[in-house]
Write an enzyme that holds these catalytic residues in place. Structure first.
Site, PDB file in Angstrom:
ATOM      1  CB  VAL A 160      -0.958   0.009   1.217  1.00 57.28           C
ATOM      2  CG1 VAL A 160      -0.194   0.007   2.528  1.00 57.28           C
ATOM      3  CG2 VAL A 160      -1.927   1.184   1.132  1.00 57.28           C
ATOM      4  CG  PHE A 161       2.059   5.235  -2.554  1.00 55.34           C
ATOM      5  CD1 PHE A 161       3.447   5.268  -2.484  1.00 55.34           C
ATOM      6  CD2 PHE A 161       1.379   6.419  -2.824  1.00 55.34           C
ATOM      7  CE1 PHE A 161       4.142   6.456  -2.676  1.00 55.34           C
ATOM      8  CE2 PHE A 161       2.065   7.610  -3.028  1.00 55.34           C
ATOM      9  CZ  PHE A 161       3.453   7.626  -2.951  1.00 55.34           C
ATOM     10  CB  SER A 204      -1.181  10.666   8.454  1.00 59.41           C
ATOM     11  OG  SER A 204      -2.204   9.740   8.157  1.00 59.41           O
ATOM     12  CD  GLU A 216      -6.198   6.543   4.712  1.00 60.54           C
ATOM     13  OE1 GLU A 216      -6.659   7.585   4.221  1.00 60.54           O
ATOM     14  OE2 GLU A 216      -5.175   6.525   5.403  1.00 60.54           O
TER      15      GLU A 216
END
Length: 228
Positions: A5-6, A10, A87
Protein backbone atom coordinates in the site's frame (compact mmCIF):
# COMPACT_ATOMS: atom_id res chain seq x y z
CA UNK A 1 0.13 -13.73 0.77
CA UNK A 2 1.53 -10.25 0.18
CA UNK A 3 0.20 -6.78 -0.53
CA UNK A 4 1.67 -3.31 -0.82
CA UNK A 5 0.00 0.00 0.00
CA UNK A 6 1.29 3.48 -0.88
CA UNK A 7 1.07 6.27 1.66
CA UNK A 8 1.26 9.93 0.73
CA UNK A 9 -0.31 11.62 3.79
CA UNK A 10 -0.06 10.59 7.42
CA UNK A 11 0.85 7.04 6.39
CA UNK A 12 4.30 8.40 5.49
CA UNK A 13 5.12 9.04 9.15
CA UNK A 14 2.48 7.01 11.00
CA UNK A 15 1.43 3.78 9.27
CA UNK A 16 -0.34 2.44 12.38
CA UNK A 17 -0.37 -1.20 11.28
CA UNK A 18 2.12 -4.07 11.32
CA UNK A 19 4.20 -4.20 8.16
CA UNK A 20 7.25 -6.13 6.98
CA UNK A 21 8.96 -3.61 4.70
CA UNK A 22 8.92 0.12 4.01
CA UNK A 23 10.28 1.58 0.77
CA UNK A 24 10.60 5.26 -0.13
CA UNK A 25 9.63 6.09 -3.69
CA UNK A 26 7.01 7.67 -5.90
CA UNK A 27 4.04 7.08 -8.15
CA UNK A 28 3.49 8.78 -11.47
CA UNK A 29 0.62 10.85 -12.85
CA UNK A 30 -0.68 11.79 -9.39
CA UNK A 31 -0.33 15.04 -7.49
CA UNK A 32 -0.92 15.57 -3.75
CA UNK A 33 -3.72 18.04 -2.95
CA UNK A 34 -5.33 19.26 0.31
CA UNK A 35 -8.82 18.89 -1.11
CA UNK A 36 -10.42 16.27 1.13
CA UNK A 37 -12.52 16.99 4.22
CA UNK A 38 -11.82 15.15 7.46
CA UNK A 39 -14.66 15.36 9.96
CA UNK A 40 -13.74 12.68 12.50
CA UNK A 41 -9.97 12.84 13.05
CA UNK A 42 -8.48 16.30 12.53
CA UNK A 43 -11.76 18.14 12.19
CA UNK A 44 -15.49 18.01 12.86
CA UNK A 45 -18.61 18.16 10.67
CA UNK A 46 -19.02 21.83 11.68
CA UNK A 47 -15.37 22.71 11.01
CA UNK A 48 -13.83 20.07 8.74
CA UNK A 49 -10.10 19.69 8.38
CA UNK A 50 -8.30 19.66 5.05
CA UNK A 51 -6.27 16.53 4.42
CA UNK A 52 -4.47 15.03 1.45
CA UNK A 53 -5.93 13.28 -1.51
CA UNK A 54 -4.51 12.66 -4.97
CA UNK A 55 -5.26 14.49 -8.18
CA UNK A 56 -4.72 12.53 -11.39
CA UNK A 57 -2.45 14.68 -13.59
CA UNK A 58 -0.41 13.25 -16.45
CA UNK A 59 3.29 13.82 -15.89
CA UNK A 60 3.00 14.54 -12.16
CA UNK A 61 5.03 12.71 -9.52
CA UNK A 62 4.05 12.06 -5.90
CA UNK A 63 6.64 10.91 -3.37
CA UNK A 64 5.76 8.84 -0.35
CA UNK A 65 6.25 5.41 1.22
CA UNK A 66 5.14 1.93 0.20
CA UNK A 67 4.46 -0.63 2.93
CA UNK A 68 4.48 -4.39 2.48
CA UNK A 69 2.45 -6.91 4.48
CA UNK A 70 3.33 -10.53 3.82
CA UNK A 71 2.60 -13.81 5.51
CA UNK A 72 -0.84 -15.12 6.36
CA UNK A 73 -4.17 -14.02 4.99
CA UNK A 74 -5.11 -13.03 8.56
CA UNK A 75 -2.28 -10.45 8.73
CA UNK A 76 -3.25 -9.06 5.35
CA UNK A 77 -6.91 -8.88 6.32
CA UNK A 78 -6.12 -7.16 9.63
CA UNK A 79 -3.99 -4.52 7.93
CA UNK A 80 -6.59 -3.82 5.26
CA UNK A 81 -9.44 -3.62 7.75
CA UNK A 82 -7.41 -1.09 9.76
CA UNK A 83 -6.66 0.96 6.64
CA UNK A 84 -10.28 0.97 5.53
CA UNK A 85 -11.39 2.26 8.93
CA UNK A 86 -8.67 4.89 8.90
CA UNK A 87 -9.23 6.06 5.34
CA UNK A 88 -13.00 6.24 5.68
CA UNK A 89 -13.26 9.53 3.76
CA UNK A 90 -11.66 7.97 0.67
CA UNK A 91 -14.10 6.28 -1.70
CA UNK A 92 -11.69 4.61 -4.12
CA UNK A 93 -8.78 2.17 -4.10
CA UNK A 94 -6.55 2.21 -7.17
CA UNK A 95 -3.71 -0.06 -8.23
CA UNK A 96 -0.61 1.82 -9.37
CA UNK A 97 3.01 1.30 -10.30
CA UNK A 98 5.63 2.33 -7.73
CA UNK A 99 9.10 3.61 -8.59
CA UNK A 100 12.36 4.09 -6.70
CA UNK A 101 14.72 6.99 -7.25
CA UNK A 102 17.50 4.65 -8.39
CA UNK A 103 15.43 3.50 -11.39
CA UNK A 104 12.74 6.03 -12.35
CA UNK A 105 11.89 4.27 -15.62
CA UNK A 106 11.31 0.69 -14.48
CA UNK A 107 8.59 0.10 -11.87
CA UNK A 108 9.94 -1.36 -8.64
CA UNK A 109 6.44 -2.66 -7.83
CA UNK A 110 3.17 -3.09 -9.68
CA UNK A 111 -0.30 -3.50 -8.25
CA UNK A 112 0.33 -1.22 -5.26
CA UNK A 113 -2.87 -0.11 -3.50
CA UNK A 114 -3.46 3.60 -3.02
CA UNK A 115 -6.51 5.23 -1.42
CA UNK A 116 -7.95 8.12 -3.44
CA UNK A 117 -11.18 10.09 -3.63
CA UNK A 118 -13.58 11.04 -6.39
CA UNK A 119 -12.96 14.72 -7.25
CA UNK A 120 -16.63 15.59 -7.44
CA UNK A 121 -18.61 17.40 -4.72
CA UNK A 122 -21.84 15.71 -5.79
CA UNK A 123 -20.53 12.15 -5.96
CA UNK A 124 -18.22 12.50 -2.96
CA UNK A 125 -19.48 14.40 0.08
CA UNK A 126 -15.96 14.62 1.52
CA UNK A 127 -14.46 16.34 -1.53
CA UNK A 128 -13.85 20.04 -0.81
CA UNK A 129 -12.05 20.93 -4.01
CA UNK A 130 -9.31 23.54 -4.39
CA UNK A 131 -9.46 26.93 -2.67
CA UNK A 132 -7.27 30.04 -2.44
CA UNK A 133 -4.11 29.55 -0.37
CA UNK A 134 -5.25 31.99 2.34
CA UNK A 135 -8.61 30.25 2.71
CA UNK A 136 -7.05 26.81 3.02
CA UNK A 137 -4.53 28.12 5.55
CA UNK A 138 -7.26 29.62 7.74
CA UNK A 139 -9.23 26.37 7.66
CA UNK A 140 -6.18 24.26 8.52
CA UNK A 141 -5.05 26.66 11.26
CA UNK A 142 -8.40 26.50 13.08
CA UNK A 143 -9.72 22.96 12.53
CA UNK A 144 -9.47 20.57 15.50
CA UNK A 145 -10.77 17.02 15.93
CA UNK A 146 -10.45 13.92 18.14
CA UNK A 147 -6.97 13.12 16.76
CA UNK A 148 -5.64 16.65 17.18
CA UNK A 149 -5.14 19.83 15.19
CA UNK A 150 -5.32 20.02 11.43
CA UNK A 151 -2.18 22.18 11.45
CA UNK A 152 -0.18 19.38 13.10
CA UNK A 153 -1.14 17.05 10.25
CA UNK A 154 0.28 19.55 7.76
CA UNK A 155 3.44 20.25 9.77
CA UNK A 156 4.10 16.53 10.29
CA UNK A 157 3.70 15.90 6.56
CA UNK A 158 6.09 18.76 5.84
CA UNK A 159 8.66 17.20 8.19
CA UNK A 160 8.12 13.69 6.84
CA UNK A 161 8.81 14.80 3.27
CA UNK A 162 11.85 16.72 4.52
CA UNK A 163 13.10 13.60 6.31
CA UNK A 164 12.87 11.42 3.19
CA UNK A 165 14.62 14.11 1.12
CA UNK A 166 11.69 15.00 -1.12
CA UNK A 167 10.17 18.24 0.13
CA UNK A 168 7.25 19.60 -1.84
CA UNK A 169 6.89 23.28 -2.65
CA UNK A 170 3.11 23.21 -2.28
CA UNK A 171 3.30 21.69 1.19
CA UNK A 172 5.99 24.14 2.34
CA UNK A 173 4.08 27.14 0.98
CA UNK A 174 0.85 26.06 2.64
CA UNK A 175 2.60 25.32 5.94
CA UNK A 176 4.24 28.73 5.99
CA UNK A 177 0.91 30.40 5.23
CA UNK A 178 -0.64 28.52 8.17
CA UNK A 179 2.18 29.81 10.39
CA UNK A 180 1.31 33.35 9.33
CA UNK A 181 -2.32 32.76 10.27
CA UNK A 182 -1.33 31.29 13.64
CA UNK A 183 0.88 34.27 14.34
CA UNK A 184 -2.01 36.60 13.55
CA UNK A 185 -4.30 34.59 15.84
CA UNK A 186 -1.73 34.66 18.63
CA UNK A 187 -0.84 30.97 18.27
CA UNK A 188 2.37 31.51 16.37
CA UNK A 189 4.92 28.81 15.75
CA UNK A 190 8.47 29.73 16.66
CA UNK A 191 10.98 30.20 13.89
CA UNK A 192 12.97 27.29 15.29
CA UNK A 193 10.12 24.94 14.37
CA UNK A 194 9.90 26.13 10.78
CA UNK A 195 11.43 23.82 8.23
CA UNK A 196 13.68 25.31 5.62
CA UNK A 197 12.68 23.43 2.51
CA UNK A 198 15.13 22.89 -0.29
CA UNK A 199 14.12 23.65 -3.90
CA UNK A 200 11.70 21.10 -5.25
CA UNK A 201 13.42 18.22 -6.98
CA UNK A 202 12.18 18.23 -10.55
CA UNK A 203 11.34 14.83 -12.04
CA UNK A 204 13.59 13.51 -14.75
CA UNK A 205 12.41 14.30 -18.22
CA UNK A 206 11.74 10.62 -18.78
CA UNK A 207 9.40 10.55 -15.78
CA UNK A 208 7.02 13.05 -17.29
CA UNK A 209 6.74 10.99 -20.47
CA UNK A 210 5.40 7.83 -18.84
CA UNK A 211 1.65 7.55 -18.55
CA UNK A 212 -0.21 4.83 -16.68
CA UNK A 213 -3.23 3.84 -18.83
CA UNK A 214 -6.58 3.97 -17.11
CA UNK A 215 -6.93 0.27 -17.83
CA UNK A 216 -4.19 -0.40 -15.28
CA UNK A 217 -6.14 1.28 -12.50
CA UNK A 218 -8.60 -0.91 -10.65
CA UNK A 219 -11.53 0.59 -8.78
CA UNK A 220 -12.57 -1.50 -5.82
CA UNK A 221 -15.69 -1.27 -3.64
CA UNK A 222 -16.20 1.86 -1.55
CA UNK A 223 -13.53 2.24 1.12
CA UNK A 224 -14.29 2.72 4.69
CA UNK A 225 -7.67 4.46 5.76
CA UNK A 226 -7.65 6.76 10.94
CA UNK A 227 -5.77 9.83 10.57
CA UNK A 228 -5.74 10.22 6.81
Amino acid sequence: MVFWVFGYGSLVWKPGFEYDEKVIGFIKDYKRAFDLACIDHRGTPENPARTCTLEHIEGAVCWGAAYCVRGSSERERAAMEYLERRECEYDQKNLVEFYKEADPLQPFLTGVIVFTSTPDKVLNKYYLGPAPLEEMAMQIATAVGPCGNNRDYLFLLEKALFDIGHEEDMVIELANEVRKVLATLGNGVSKEKQLVGSPLKMPLKSQTQTYIPTSQLLLLPKAVAMDS
